[in-house]
Design a protein around this motif. Structure first.
Motif, PDB file in Angstrom:
ATOM      1  N   MET A  18       0.838  -1.190   0.000  1.00 46.84           N
ATOM      2  CA  MET A  18       0.000   0.000   0.000  1.00 46.84           C
ATOM      3  C   MET A  18       0.873   1.240   0.000  1.00 46.84           C
ATOM      4  SD  MET A  18      -2.789   1.300   2.832  1.00 46.84           S
ATOM      5  CE  MET A  18      -1.514   1.634   4.038  1.00 46.84           C
ATOM      6  N   CYS A  19       0.506   2.215  -0.783  1.00 47.01           N
ATOM      7  CA  CYS A  19       1.168   3.521  -0.781  1.00 47.01           C
ATOM      8  C   CYS A  19       0.153   4.556  -0.313  1.00 47.01           C
ATOM      9  CB  CYS A  19       1.665   3.873  -2.182  1.00 47.01           C
ATOM     10  SG  CYS A  19       2.392   5.535  -2.294  1.00 47.01           S
ATOM     11  N   TYR A  20       0.504   5.297   0.736  1.00 42.82           N
ATOM     12  CA  TYR A  20      -0.384   6.277   1.328  1.00 42.82           C
ATOM     13  C   TYR A  20       0.142   7.665   1.002  1.00 42.82           C
ATOM     14  CZ  TYR A  20      -3.009   8.758   4.962  1.00 42.82           C
ATOM     15  OH  TYR A  20      -3.824   9.631   5.649  1.00 42.82           O
ATOM     16  N   ILE A  21      -0.603   8.440   0.227  1.00 39.41           N
ATOM     17  CA  ILE A  21      -0.166   9.761  -0.219  1.00 39.41           C
ATOM     18  C   ILE A  21      -0.903  10.818   0.592  1.00 39.41           C
ATOM     19  CG2 ILE A  21       0.036  11.341  -2.153  1.00 39.41           C
ATOM     20  CD1 ILE A  21      -0.112   8.907  -4.016  1.00 39.41           C
ATOM     21  N   ILE A  22      -0.176  11.479   1.501  1.00 38.93           N
ATOM     22  CA  ILE A  22      -0.787  12.509   2.327  1.00 38.93           C
ATOM     23  C   ILE A  22      -0.698  13.860   1.610  1.00 38.93           C
ATOM     24  CG2 ILE A  22      -0.261  11.270   4.453  1.00 38.93           C
ATOM     25  CD1 ILE A  22       2.036  13.210   4.913  1.00 38.93           C
ATOM     26  N   LEU A  23      -1.492  14.788   2.108  1.00 43.23           N
ATOM     27  CA  LEU A  23      -1.503  16.154   1.577  1.00 43.23           C
ATOM     28  C   LEU A  23      -1.799  16.185   0.084  1.00 43.23           C
ATOM     29  CD1 LEU A  23       1.586  17.649   3.469  1.00 43.23           C
ATOM     30  CD2 LEU A  23      -0.817  17.761   4.116  1.00 43.23           C
ATOM     31  N   ALA A  24      -2.628  15.267  -0.392  1.00 43.59           N
ATOM     32  CA  ALA A  24      -2.952  15.229  -1.817  1.00 43.59           C
ATOM     33  C   ALA A  24      -3.688  16.493  -2.245  1.00 43.59           C
ATOM     34  CB  ALA A  24      -3.795  13.987  -2.131  1.00 43.59           C
ATOM     35  N   LYS A  25      -4.527  17.028  -1.350  1.00 39.96           N
ATOM     36  CA  LYS A  25      -5.253  18.252  -1.679  1.00 39.96           C
ATOM     37  C   LYS A  25      -4.305  19.430  -1.787  1.00 39.96           C
ATOM     38  CE  LYS A  25      -9.112  21.168  -0.201  1.00 39.96           C
ATOM     39  NZ  LYS A  25     -10.195  21.345   0.803  1.00 39.96           N
ATOM     40  N   GLN A  26      -3.356  19.537  -0.835  1.00 45.41           N
ATOM     41  CA  GLN A  26      -2.404  20.644  -0.859  1.00 45.41           C
ATOM     42  C   GLN A  26      -1.461  20.531  -2.057  1.00 45.41           C
ATOM     43  OE1 GLN A  26      -3.391  18.895   1.632  1.00 45.41           O
ATOM     44  NE2 GLN A  26      -3.678  20.089   3.494  1.00 45.41           N
ATOM     45  N   ALA A  48       7.887  -0.438  -7.211  1.00 46.44           N
ATOM     46  CA  ALA A  48       8.759  -0.861  -6.119  1.00 46.44           C
ATOM     47  C   ALA A  48       8.167  -2.028  -5.317  1.00 46.44           C
ATOM     48  CB  ALA A  48       9.016   0.314  -5.171  1.00 46.44           C
ATOM     49  N   ALA A  49       6.900  -2.306  -5.530  1.00 48.15           N
ATOM     50  CA  ALA A  49       6.251  -3.393  -4.785  1.00 48.15           C
ATOM     51  C   ALA A  49       6.753  -4.747  -5.278  1.00 48.15           C
ATOM     52  CB  ALA A  49       4.741  -3.305  -4.961  1.00 48.15           C
ATOM     53  N   ARG A  50       6.729  -5.722  -4.394  1.00 40.47           N
ATOM     54  CA  ARG A  50       7.135  -7.068  -4.767  1.00 40.47           C
ATOM     55  C   ARG A  50       6.184  -7.645  -5.803  1.00 40.47           C
ATOM     56  NH1 ARG A  50       7.572  -7.406   0.861  1.00 40.47           N
ATOM     57  NH2 ARG A  50       5.651  -8.641   0.930  1.00 40.47           N
ATOM     58  N   PRO A  51       6.676  -8.397  -6.771  1.00 42.46           N
ATOM     59  CA  PRO A  51       5.811  -9.005  -7.789  1.00 42.46           C
ATOM     60  C   PRO A  51       4.738  -9.882  -7.139  1.00 42.46           C
ATOM     61  CG  PRO A  51       8.113  -9.195  -8.409  1.00 42.46           C
ATOM     62  CD  PRO A  51       8.104  -8.681  -7.014  1.00 42.46           C
TER      63      PRO A  51
END
Length: 265
Positions: free
Chosen positions: A1-9, A26-29
């Motif tokens: 999982m990739c968590y992207i904070i401040l997407a609105k800003q 970058a995630a494992r196959p």
């Protein structure tokens, strides 16, 4: 999982798309992977299904509207939105906000059976909605120790699980409800995929009924007023059927007119 904070800003879908690709590469196959955007309030345009750069987006609307509905401020359209919208991360509380149990206590005054019944309804809606359920550790055991929302360091404070709460009958029952519902969702494909079919609604009576697939019906009643012999029409996809409440094991009969008659409480 990739968590992207401040997407609105950040306000740049090209950069968000690039971050999604970098993290995915970058995630494992073969590893399950998803990207989440923290955009408050949520915007459906940021989701890939709508042409955006991320798989999902956190839903502030779910937290706010479930709070209002459980505190006797039922809004039918808002409830249908938070239940029926896919690809959103649904939650009742997080480390930025007071816990739902604490908020209900402020509105309704008192940690009584009624508040815990409303918490169970929140768990049912959370786990049967089209979005992805998320819980803040402690909500499932009825933890009401909350945060100061004005504290700038609130996300840095360590908050251990208060397992001693499970010695209380109400808290243990709530925990068992969460545990069962998440296990049921995990093994039930129609709860994780597919659309929500709203089959009955009555805004005056605070009743909303929806189906997930052909074998699951969720009946939500947002009131503490007892209604005897309440009639719900067209509730099932097939008349003359017997339904079982998975939490109480009670049996309910849908008659030959595809109508269910029951007591709401």
């Amino acid at each position: 999982m990739c968590y992207i904070i401040l997407a609105k800003q950040m306000d740049n879908y090209d950069i968000l798309h690039e971050l999604d690709q970098v993290a995915r590469n970058a995630a494992r196959p073969g590893q399950p992977f998803t990207t989440q955007a923290e955009h408050m309030p949520e915007t459906l345009n940021i989701i890939k299904a709508n042409g955006g750069p991320t798989d999902t987006c956190w839903s502030l609307s779910f937290m706010n509207n479930i709070d209002e509905a459980l505190a006797d401020k039922f809004d039918l359209d808002k409830m249908k939105y938070i239940i029926g919208t896919p690809n959103l991360i649904n939650y009742t509380a997080c480390h930025d906000n007071k816990r739902l149990l604490a908020r209900l206590n402020e509105r309704l005054s008192g940690f009584d059976d009624e508040i815990f019944r409303r918490m169970k309804l929140a768990a049912i809606i959370l786990t049967t909605s089209a979005g992805i359920p998320l819980i803040w550790q402690g909500d499932e055991i009825g933890d009401a120790i909350s945060v100061d929302e004005t504290d700038e360091n609130k996300t840095k404070i360590k908050r251990p699980m208060h397992w001693n709460l499970l010695k209380n009958k109400r808290n243990r029952n709530l925990f068992n409800t969460f545990k069962y519902l998440f296990a049921f969702r995990h093994k039930t494909d129609s709860l994780r995929n597919g659309e929500v079919d709203f089959c009955y609604e009555n805004i005056d009576d605070h009743v909303l009924v929806y189906r997930r697939g052909v074998n699951i019906i969720i009946l939500c009643y947002f009131s503490n007023e007892k209604r005897i012999n309440y009639t719900i029409e067209n509730i099932s996809t097939k008349a003359n059927t017997i339904w079982i409440d998975i939490l109480t094991n009670e049996y309910f009969i849908v008659n030959d007119r595809n109508t269910l008659v029951l007591t709401l409480n």
